[in-house]
Structures are given as structure tokens and as C-alpha cells.
Design a protein around this motif. Structure first.
Motif, PDB file in Angstrom:
ATOM      1  N   ALA A  59       0.850  -1.196   0.000  1.00 27.67           N
ATOM      2  CA  ALA A  59       0.000   0.000   0.000  1.00 27.67           C
ATOM      3  C   ALA A  59       0.881   1.240   0.000  1.00 27.67           C
ATOM      4  CB  ALA A  59      -0.922  -0.018   1.206  1.00 27.67           C
ATOM      5  N   PRO A  60       0.396   2.332  -0.592  1.00 22.87           N
ATOM      6  CA  PRO A  60       1.209   3.543  -0.709  1.00 22.87           C
ATOM      7  C   PRO A  60       1.812   4.006   0.621  1.00 22.87           C
ATOM      8  CG  PRO A  60      -0.808   3.796  -1.943  1.00 22.87           C
ATOM      9  CD  PRO A  60      -0.899   2.479  -1.243  1.00 22.87           C
ATOM     10  N   LEU A  61       1.136   3.723   1.713  1.00 24.91           N
ATOM     11  CA  LEU A  61       1.671   4.180   2.998  1.00 24.91           C
ATOM     12  C   LEU A  61       2.483   3.097   3.695  1.00 24.91           C
ATOM     13  CD1 LEU A  61      -1.519   6.089   4.072  1.00 24.91           C
ATOM     14  CD2 LEU A  61       0.623   7.088   3.302  1.00 24.91           C
ATOM     15  N   ASP A  63       1.782  -0.060   4.473  1.00 23.43           N
ATOM     16  CA  ASP A  63       1.032  -1.103   5.155  1.00 23.43           C
ATOM     17  C   ASP A  63      -0.424  -0.895   4.803  1.00 23.43           C
ATOM     18  OD1 ASP A  63       0.865  -3.293   6.813  1.00 23.43           O
ATOM     19  OD2 ASP A  63       0.591  -2.132   8.626  1.00 23.43           O
ATOM     20  N   PRO A  64      -1.233  -1.886   4.615  1.00 25.18           N
ATOM     21  CA  PRO A  64      -0.960  -3.327   4.527  1.00 25.18           C
ATOM     22  C   PRO A  64      -0.258  -3.729   3.221  1.00 25.18           C
ATOM     23  CG  PRO A  64      -3.290  -2.876   4.162  1.00 25.18           C
ATOM     24  CD  PRO A  64      -2.648  -1.566   4.472  1.00 25.18           C
ATOM     25  N   CYS A  75      -5.000  -9.110   0.975  1.00 21.68           N
ATOM     26  CA  CYS A  75      -4.420  -7.964   1.691  1.00 21.68           C
ATOM     27  C   CYS A  75      -4.287  -8.335   3.151  1.00 21.68           C
ATOM     28  CB  CYS A  75      -5.341  -6.759   1.616  1.00 21.68           C
ATOM     29  SG  CYS A  75      -5.762  -6.300  -0.031  1.00 21.68           S
ATOM     30  N   ARG A  77      -2.215  -7.050   7.031  1.00 19.15           N
ATOM     31  CA  ARG A  77      -1.358  -6.078   7.708  1.00 19.15           C
ATOM     32  C   ARG A  77      -0.023  -6.713   8.069  1.00 19.15           C
ATOM     33  NH1 ARG A  77      -5.693  -3.632  11.916  1.00 19.15           N
ATOM     34  NH2 ARG A  77      -6.759  -2.238  10.481  1.00 19.15           N
TER      35      ARG A  77
ATOM     36  N   LEU B 261      -2.793   2.285  -7.175  1.00 16.10           N
ATOM     37  CA  LEU B 261      -2.134   2.033  -5.894  1.00 16.10           C
ATOM     38  C   LEU B 261      -0.712   2.600  -5.918  1.00 16.10           C
ATOM     39  CD1 LEU B 261      -3.265  -1.620  -5.044  1.00 16.10           C
ATOM     40  CD2 LEU B 261      -4.079   0.500  -4.063  1.00 16.10           C
ATOM     41  N   HIS B 262      -0.483   3.589  -6.756  1.00 14.03           N
ATOM     42  CA  HIS B 262       0.842   4.180  -6.877  1.00 14.03           C
ATOM     43  C   HIS B 262       1.264   4.814  -5.561  1.00 14.03           C
ATOM     44  CE1 HIS B 262       3.956   7.045  -8.160  1.00 14.03           C
ATOM     45  NE2 HIS B 262       4.211   6.148  -9.099  1.00 14.03           N
ATOM     46  N   LYS B 263       2.564   4.714  -5.271  1.00 14.14           N
ATOM     47  CA  LYS B 263       3.087   5.171  -3.995  1.00 14.14           C
ATOM     48  C   LYS B 263       2.736   6.628  -3.717  1.00 14.14           C
ATOM     49  CE  LYS B 263       6.980   4.035  -1.292  1.00 14.14           C
ATOM     50  NZ  LYS B 263       8.071   3.315  -0.932  1.00 14.14           N
ATOM     51  N   ALA B 266      -1.656   7.496  -5.522  1.00 10.90           N
ATOM     52  CA  ALA B 266      -2.888   6.798  -5.130  1.00 10.90           C
ATOM     53  C   ALA B 266      -3.851   7.716  -4.388  1.00 10.90           C
ATOM     54  CB  ALA B 266      -2.546   5.593  -4.274  1.00 10.90           C
ATOM     55  N   ILE B 267      -3.357   8.437  -3.394  1.00  9.70           N
ATOM     56  CA  ILE B 267      -4.266   9.240  -2.574  1.00  9.70           C
ATOM     57  C   ILE B 267      -4.745  10.488  -3.320  1.00  9.70           C
ATOM     58  CG2 ILE B 267      -4.410  10.568  -0.439  1.00  9.70           C
ATOM     59  CD1 ILE B 267      -2.938   8.173   0.871  1.00  9.70           C
ATOM     60  N   ARG B 378      -9.645  -1.327  -3.215  1.00  8.60           N
ATOM     61  CA  ARG B 378      -8.348  -0.621  -3.225  1.00  8.60           C
ATOM     62  C   ARG B 378      -8.354   0.512  -2.204  1.00  8.60           C
ATOM     63  NH1 ARG B 378      -9.138  -4.447  -6.960  1.00  8.60           N
ATOM     64  NH2 ARG B 378      -7.143  -5.048  -7.821  1.00  8.60           N
ATOM     65  N   PHE B 381      -7.822  -0.801   1.052  1.00  7.96           N
ATOM     66  CA  PHE B 381      -6.445  -1.287   1.149  1.00  7.96           C
ATOM     67  C   PHE B 381      -5.470  -0.151   1.454  1.00  7.96           C
ATOM     68  CE2 PHE B 381      -2.561  -2.521  -1.429  1.00  7.96           C
ATOM     69  CZ  PHE B 381      -2.059  -3.407  -0.496  1.00  7.96           C
ATOM     70  N   PHE B 382      -5.541   0.952   0.684  1.00  6.80           N
ATOM     71  CA  PHE B 382      -4.494   1.947   0.929  1.00  6.80           C
ATOM     72  C   PHE B 382      -4.804   2.915   2.059  1.00  6.80           C
ATOM     73  CE2 PHE B 382      -6.368   5.566  -1.050  1.00  6.80           C
ATOM     74  CZ  PHE B 382      -6.860   5.225  -2.298  1.00  6.80           C
ATOM     75  N   ASP B 384      -6.086   1.838   4.963  1.00  6.81           N
ATOM     76  CA  ASP B 384      -6.072   1.087   6.225  1.00  6.81           C
ATOM     77  C   ASP B 384      -5.044   1.644   7.201  1.00  6.81           C
ATOM     78  OD1 ASP B 384      -6.813  -1.222   7.915  1.00  6.81           O
ATOM     79  OD2 ASP B 384      -4.712  -1.741   7.606  1.00  6.81           O
ATOM     80  N   ARG B 385      -3.871   1.983   6.673  1.00  3.93           N
ATOM     81  CA  ARG B 385      -2.801   2.484   7.520  1.00  3.93           C
ATOM     82  C   ARG B 385      -3.245   3.735   8.294  1.00  3.93           C
ATOM     83  NH1 ARG B 385       3.015   2.156   7.729  1.00  3.93           N
ATOM     84  NH2 ARG B 385       3.468   3.331   9.610  1.00  3.93           N
TER      85      ARG B 385
END
Lengths: 89, 673
Positions: A59-61, A63-64, A75, A77, B261-263, B266-267, B378, B381-382, B384-385
Motif C-alpha cells: 500500500a502507498p503508505l 502497510d498493509p 491484503c 497487515r 495504488l501508486h506510492k 494513489a491518494i 483498493r 487497502f491503501f 487502512d494504515r
């Protein structure tokens, strides 16, 4: 707390699933995990001894992580991946 | 005949259910769309079929999965249709091996057969069916291929009886047979004994325990791990014999994900997409249509249409439905108050909400596309952090986005969240998301006061909602003592082309529901508002000459609550303060009624929206209505999920306090500037 830069695990080395980088492949050796429900879930999702897992996307951040196994993508964590012992392929 | 429909999450159970029953239940491309069991009748046959939430095994993990297990074990279905996604066959057949241990007959439906070629899969279904001892039927629930054949097999009983194929190695099978004989239990229970399932511990005696330890030592695994491993080994072998996969290195989904989902991107892409959804709905569609529809109902001297940042004015009077109807009623000699009841009450009240239908349809369409393509997974997924830091799960985002349509399904979709505390926190926060009934409030206030820039101010409300949700999440995290370990395990489905046939029907259903509310709740309350504003407490008619609307019954009721709104509205509204309070109270029934009530009172001789509010007051008033107690439908759904009036009440209390503080702060702080 200082963030340690983890060393890249090389082919044939053992470690935890959470240590791997994008694109690496590994085979699952064992579980060590206190959370019974999580363990059951991982087994049901096909993470059993001997299965081959590839780290597909992160994931871009950070995690996960998206892993590929048994022909599908999951997916998960990083914290939940720590309890899975692997050997890098 | 009682049929249960069971399979992995996102395997297309509901699509098959819709194909078999001809209904249009909610589908989507993310795991966990179905959150409750839904019963339907199969067309032209005497059979009920139950669509169940997706499961990966018969050991439940979340509350919605427990529903499925319970139905299969206790509901005594005559037949289980096990739907299997051909693109993830191994994991799907794992569940099949469990179902074949029950005492129910099973038909395996191999779905998404239309994707075989695209995915490079070759499968020998006949051989696989022979080897597993179960009937297998290839279908494509999406295109309808194979459905007739499936019905034929079900109703002519042309499927194989469940003969409990032996799938384990010899020594493990012996253990299972011994337990079955000694305890007189079925195969399912015997396997559970091997797994050391706590519920089946009573079936374990000394002798069994010894045999069990021997097996564990031999395979160097505990029972639970052993059974899972053996099942998968069995399937791997079948797969080697009957399935060939030519796997492409990089799939189209992977390529799409390298963007979505690009680093870095994505956001920003996500933010732009969500802004685009509201821009299209509010600025483009809303600006063009809402004045047009309002004019068609109520008439207008000139027609003003907003187009993004410009105003298009047609200097031509429009005779609306209401005034025409009013003139006709007057000509046949109707009394002034009955004319007002029809024109101002019914036509005025209904048109106040109906003019938002086109922008809502646009919103439903955009959300429908997001839901069916797989982008929702997606997002979960991104994010979640970030969400995890605030004590929520990435999966909380799905209830929030569904909640942008309506809070009721939004609250219900929290069932996909594993951790009970993350789930509770999400339930409490879903009402903060501006739902489709709140969109008229935002849209009206913004277009009246901020003209062509309405869209930007509308986004400000959504921005406020996000801040409020994250802020409250931090507080909730402190209150709800969180478990050490919360998990996030979710399948990442491949992207799919949106199913426009389904989306079209879905938009139609939701729009029809909105019209139903406009035709029932809104008409009813608009008539009541109209009557209460037309008479004083001693039943004198409000003619707006000697007796003004400020002396009406409704004004009397509203004035009792006016103090509550002083801080946010300041002194601007003056004697009209009651209008704001009664309208807000009606928001409890349905949020769009707030707008309807303001319009009906205006027509009855009350203040226009500009007279009632300063731009700032309007902003504060809208803020209060968006974030305070939701409508009764949502309240009862929240109670249904939490099963506690105490907790539900507490959430409502918190919401009204937070909304009041926030709105009052905006009102007072703005006045000081």
C-alpha cells in the motif's frame, strides 16, 4: 524509537513474512501466533505449510501488503504477517 | 425445497441469486457485499433459495459469516449450491471439501466461466466432478449462461448424492472413522474432533486423545493446522490433474493497480475521483436541473440556471404546475386556505425535494460504478494504515462510502469489520457522512448563498465531515478500550468492467425510494406544516393581513425551541427563529424534510431563506442539520446492530452535542469577525 533499516533477506534465508520486499517469493515454514482466531483465518485463506507466497503490492503508505498465493490476492497487515515463518525462494 | 447459496466472498453468489430469482439485490466487487441472509423464490418452481454472506470456511470470523454457518448447520437446507469462483479455484474448493462433510447434498456451481479464456485457464470439469464425487455445473451468473441447465439439474434431481468422499490419508481417515463409530456422530463432527474444535470437545475420550496425539506427532502439526493442510494438499493434487493455467506475468489488474495504488499518486487520485463525483452531481447536473424543476413546479419570473461558475439566465416567465393548479382551484371557488394547502403544502413541499433528484441519480450512478469495478477494495487497502491509527479499519471506508448514499445500508455494511470495537466506532461515525437526503440541504444552502461557487462550499461540508469523523474516532479510540490485536484480512479482487444493466436498475430502485419518501413522508409533513401555519391556537385563519404567520400554531411550537438555535443563527432571523427550529426537528423523520419545511413556511407568508439566515448563519444551520441526530430509520438500524438502547442513545446524545457545539462555534466565531 529509531527505525532500523531492515536488511534485505536473500534467497535461502529464513525470516518472517513481514520482512520481505515487493516482488520477493517465499515458502511458508510454520506459524507462531497467539491469536487463535487470526491463525484459523490464515489457515482458511490457504496459508499452510509449504505454500508459496509472493509479495505483489505494498500500500502507498507502507502497510498493509498485498500478497499472492494459490492463484489469488490477499491484503494483510504487516503485524499479522509477523507470525508466519518463511524461507526466501 | 429449501436451497442454500454458499460460497467465498465476492464469488458472485448474489449475481446468481438475482439470475435465479429475477430480483436485483445489491452486488458489488468487494468482499462482503451481502451482510444478511436474503430469501427468494425461484421463478416457476416451488423452492426458496437463501443468499448467504460469503465465507471462506465453516469456522466463522465476523458476525455476518456466523449467519452463514448457522443457516447451513441449523437451518437444515435440502440442498447447498456451492458457488465457486473459477479464477480462484483452490481457495474456493477448500470450502467445498468442508461442505461435502455435512449430511446435505451439494451442487458445485462453477461461476465466471466467461472469464476462462481471458485468464488462460483450462479446466476438465467432468474429471474434477468425478474425482470429488459431486455434480459440477459451469455458469456465468453475469451473462446468464448455464442457468437453465442448473435449474434442470436441481429440479429433475439429476445431481449426485453426497457420498462423503475420503480425502485424507489412510491413518487420518481411520481416526475419523473410529470417532464416528465410537461416538455415533457424523463425519463433520469427527473432523471437528480432529481439529480440536472447542464445541466438539465432549466427543474426545481417552482412546481418541491418544490416537490424536499419535497423528499430531506423525505429521508434526496440531490438529487444526493438519486438517487445513490436508484439505489444501488434496485440492492441489486435483488441480494438477484437471486444471491448466497459463498465467500471464502482468495482468490488466496489475497494470491498473500500478496507477491506482501508486506510492505517490494513489491518494491524490482518490481525492480527485471523489471530488469529481460530487462536482458532476452538484455542480454540473444539480446546477442545471434543480432550478429548472423548481420552476416547472412553482413557476418563476425568470429562469436562472447555474452552470459551474457561470449563471445562465433566460428572461422569460415560466408558469409552473402549482400556480396553474391554484388558479384553477380558485376559478372553481375553492377557499383560500385549501388552495394554499395544495399549492404551497403539497406541490411546494414535494418540489422542494424532487428538484434534487437528477443530482442524486448522478451520485448513485457514480457510487455504483465505484462499487462494481473493484476500486472500493483498493480504497480500503491503501487507507487502512491511516484509519488504523485512528482506531478504525480500512474496511470502515466502505460503510462511509455506502453511507454517502444512505446511512441505513452504511451502518449495516459495518458487519464486514472483524474487530468489534472498530465496528462499533464505525457505526457511531457513519451518520456524520452526508447522505443523499442531506445533499438537498447542502445543495440548497450553497446555491442560495454562494451562487456559482456552490460546489466549492459543498465540498467544504464534506471536508468538515472527514475532520469530524477522524476527530471523533480518536476520542472513541480512547473510550473503547481496544484489543491488542486487530486484524485486516481481505481479498483484493481483480478489476471488472462495471455492470451497467445492474447499476441502471440500482439507480432506478434508489430513485424510486426517494420518490416514495417524497410522496409519503414529505407530503404528509408538508400538509401538517401547512395546516399548522395556517391557523392560530384559537383557530383563526392566518391571512397575513391582520394575523401573521408568526401567530400560527407552528410558530408557537417552534418558539419553544428557538433558544437552541440562537447561538448559531445570531439575531438575524429575529422573530423568524421558530422556522429554523421546527424545520430542523422535522429532519428527524427524513433529512430532506428540513428543506421542504423551509419552503412550505416561506410560501405560507414566512421568511425567504435569505431573510431567515445570513450566509454564515445558513452555513452554521446546515452544519447542525448534517451532523446532529440522523433520521429515525438510521437510529433504528444502529440499534439493530448494537442491540442496546443505552449505546444507541449515547451515540445520539454525543452527535447532537457535537453538532450543536460545532454549529454554534461557526455562528459565534463568524459574528465576531
Amino acid at each position: 524509537m529509531k527505525k532500523q533499516k531492515k536488511l534485505l533477506l536473500r534467497s535461502g534465508q529464513d525470516g518472517h513474512l513481514s520482512d520481505l520486499r515487493r516482488g520477493q517469493k517465499c515458502v511458508v515454514l510454520n506459524f507462531h501466533n497467539d491469536n487463535a482466531a487470526l491463525r484459523r483465518r490464515l489457515l482458511d485463506m490457504g496459508i499452510t505449510r509449504g505454500v508459496v507466497i509472493e509479495i505483489k503490492k505494498i500500500a502507498p503508505l507502507g502497510d498493509p501488503v498485498d500478497i499472492s498465493l494459490r492463484g489469488y490476492e490477499l491484503c494483510i497487515r504487516k503485524a499479522d504477517m509477523e507470525g508466519i515463518d518463511i524461507r526466501v525462494l | 425445497m429449501k436451497i442454500a447459496l454458499l460460497g467465498n466472498q465476492n464469488s458472485g453468489k448474489t449475481s446468481l441469486f438475482n439470475a435465479l430469482t429475477g430480483s436485483n439485490q445489491k452486488i458489488g466487487n468487494w468482499p462482503g457485499v451481502t451482510i444478511d441472509r436474503i430469501e427468494g423464490k425461484i421463478k416457476k418452481h416451488d423452492a426458496t433459495i437463501t443468499d448467504l454472506p460469503g465465507v471462506y470456511s465453516l469456522s466463522p470470523y465476523t458476525s455476518e459469516e456466523a449467519i452463514s454457518r448457522h443457516f447451513v448447520l441449523e437451518g437444515k437446507p435440502d440442498l447447498i449450491i456451492n458457488i465457486v469462483d473459477v479464477t480462484s479455484l483452490e481457495r474456493s474448493l477448500y470450502l467445498t471439501t468442508q461442505l461435502l462433510e455435512l449430511n446435505t447434498d451439494v451442487i458445485v456451481v462453477v461461476n465466471m466461466i466467461d472469464l476462462l479464456e481471458k485468464k488462460g485457464i483450462k479446466i476438465n470439469l467432468k474429471g474434477l466432478s468425478e474425482a470429488m464425487g459431486v455434480t459440477m455445473v459451469p455458469v456465468s451468473a453475469k451473462t446468464g449462461d448455464g442457468i437453465d441447465r442448473l435449474l434442470n439439474i436441481i429440479f429433475r434431481h439429476k445431481y449426485k448424492k453426497n457420498k462423503h468422499q475420503k480425502i485424507y490419508p489412510y491413518d487420518v481417515e481411520t481416526f475419523i472413522q473410529n470417532v464416528m463409530m465410537a461416538q455415533k456422530c457424523d463425519r463433520f463432527a469427527a473432523v471437528k474432533v480432529l481439529e480440536e474444535d472447542l464445541e466438539f470437545r465432549v466427543l474426545m475420550n481417552e482412546e481418541t486423545k491418544k490416537a490424536h496425539t499419535d497423528i499430531e506427532n506423525k505429521y508434526r502439526m496440531d490438529g487444526e493446522q493438519l486438517v487445513a493442510s490436508l484439505r489444501y494438499e488434496y485440492i492441489e493434487k486435483l488441480k494438477k490433474d484437471f486444471v491448466q493455467i497459463k498465467r500471464r506475468k502482468i495482468t490488466k489488474s496489475d497494470r491498473a493497480d500500478s496507477i491506482f495504488l501508486h506510492k505517490i499518486w494513489a491518494i491524490p487520485i482518490f481525492i480527485v475521483m471523489m471530488m469529481g463525483v460530487y462536482f458532476l452531481s452538484i455542480a454540473v447536473v444539480g446546477g442545471l436541473t434543480s432550478n429548472l424543476i423548481s420552476a416547472a413546479f412553482n413557476g418563476a419570473k425568470t429562469l436562472e440556471l447555474d452552470f459551474i461558475f457561470t449563471k445562465v439566465i433566460f428572461d422569460h416567465p415560466v408558469a409552473g404546475l402549482g400556480p396553474l393548479l391554484g388558479n384553477w382551484l380558485k376559478s372553481v371557488g375553492a377557499s383560500p386556505w385549501s388552495v394554499s394547502l395544495v399549492v404551497n403544502g403539497i406541490v411546494g413541499g414535494v418540489s422542494a425535494v424532487v428538484c434534487f433528484v437528477p443530482q442524486l441519480m448522478m451520485l448513485f450512478l457514480c457510487l455504483g460504478i465505484l462499487e462494481t469495478t473493484g476500486y472500493m477494495s483498493r480504497i480500503a487497502f491503501f487507507l487502512d494504515r491511516i484509519f488504523h491509527k485512528f482506531g478504525l479499519s480500512g474496511k470502515s471506508l466502505i460503510p462511509f462510502i455506502v453511507g454517502a448514499g444512505c446511512s441505513v445500508p452504511g451502518v449495516m455494511s459495518t458487519r464486514i469489520i472483524e474487530d468489534p470495537n472498530e465496528k462499533k466506532a464505525t457505526i457511531a461515525l457513519v451518520p456524520f457522512v452526508p447522505c443523499n437526503a442531506k445533499l438537498p440541504i447542502i445543495s440548497l444552502i450553497c446555491s442560495v448563498f454562494f451562487g456559482g461557487y456552490a460546489f466549492l462550499f459543498a465540498l467544504l461540508f464534506y471536508f468538515m465531515a472527514i475532520i469530524l469523523i477522524l476527530g471523533s474516532a480518536i476520542v472513541l479510540k480512547k473510550i473503547l478500550k481496544r484489543k491488542e490485536h486487530s486484524t485486516f484480512i481481505s481479498e483484493l479482487p481483480s478489476y471488472k468492467a462495471p455492470d451497467f444493466l445492474y447499476i441502471g436498475r440500482d439507480v432506478g430502485d434508489k430513485t424510486a425510494a426517494f420518490f416514495r419518501r417524497a410522496g409519503t413522508v414529505v407530503v404528509f409533513f408538508s400538509v401538517i406544516v401547512c395546516i399548522l401555519t395556517s391557523f392560530t391556537w384559537d383557530f383563526k385563519y392566518v391571512d397575513n393581513v391582520s394575523i401573521t404567520v408568526n401567530q400560527s400554531m407552528l410558530a408557537g411550537i417552534g418558539n419553544a425551541f428557538s433558544w437552541f438555535f440562537y447561538p448559531m443563527l445570531g439575531g438575524h432571523g429575529g422573530e423568524w427563529m421558530w422556522v429554523a427550529s421546527v424545520s430542523s426537528i422535522q429532519g428527524l423523520v427524513a433529512k430532506e424534510q428540513v428543506i421542504s419545511s423551509l419552503r412550505v413556511i416561506e410560501a405560507a407568508g414566512g421568511p425567504s431563506i435569505q431573510q431567515l439566515f445570513t450566509p454564515l448563519g445558513a452555513f452554521a444551520y446546515a452544519t447542525f442539520n448534517l451532523f446532529s441526530i440522523p433520521c429515525v430509520g438510521t437510529i433504528s438500524t444502529i440499534h439493530g446492530e448494537l442491540r442496546s438502547w443505552k449505546k444507541t442513545g449515547l451515540i445520539m446524545l454525543c452527535e447532537i452535542v457535537v453538532a450543536w457545539l460545532l454549529a454554534s462555534f461557526i455562528g459565534i466565531w463568524g459574528a465576531l469577525l
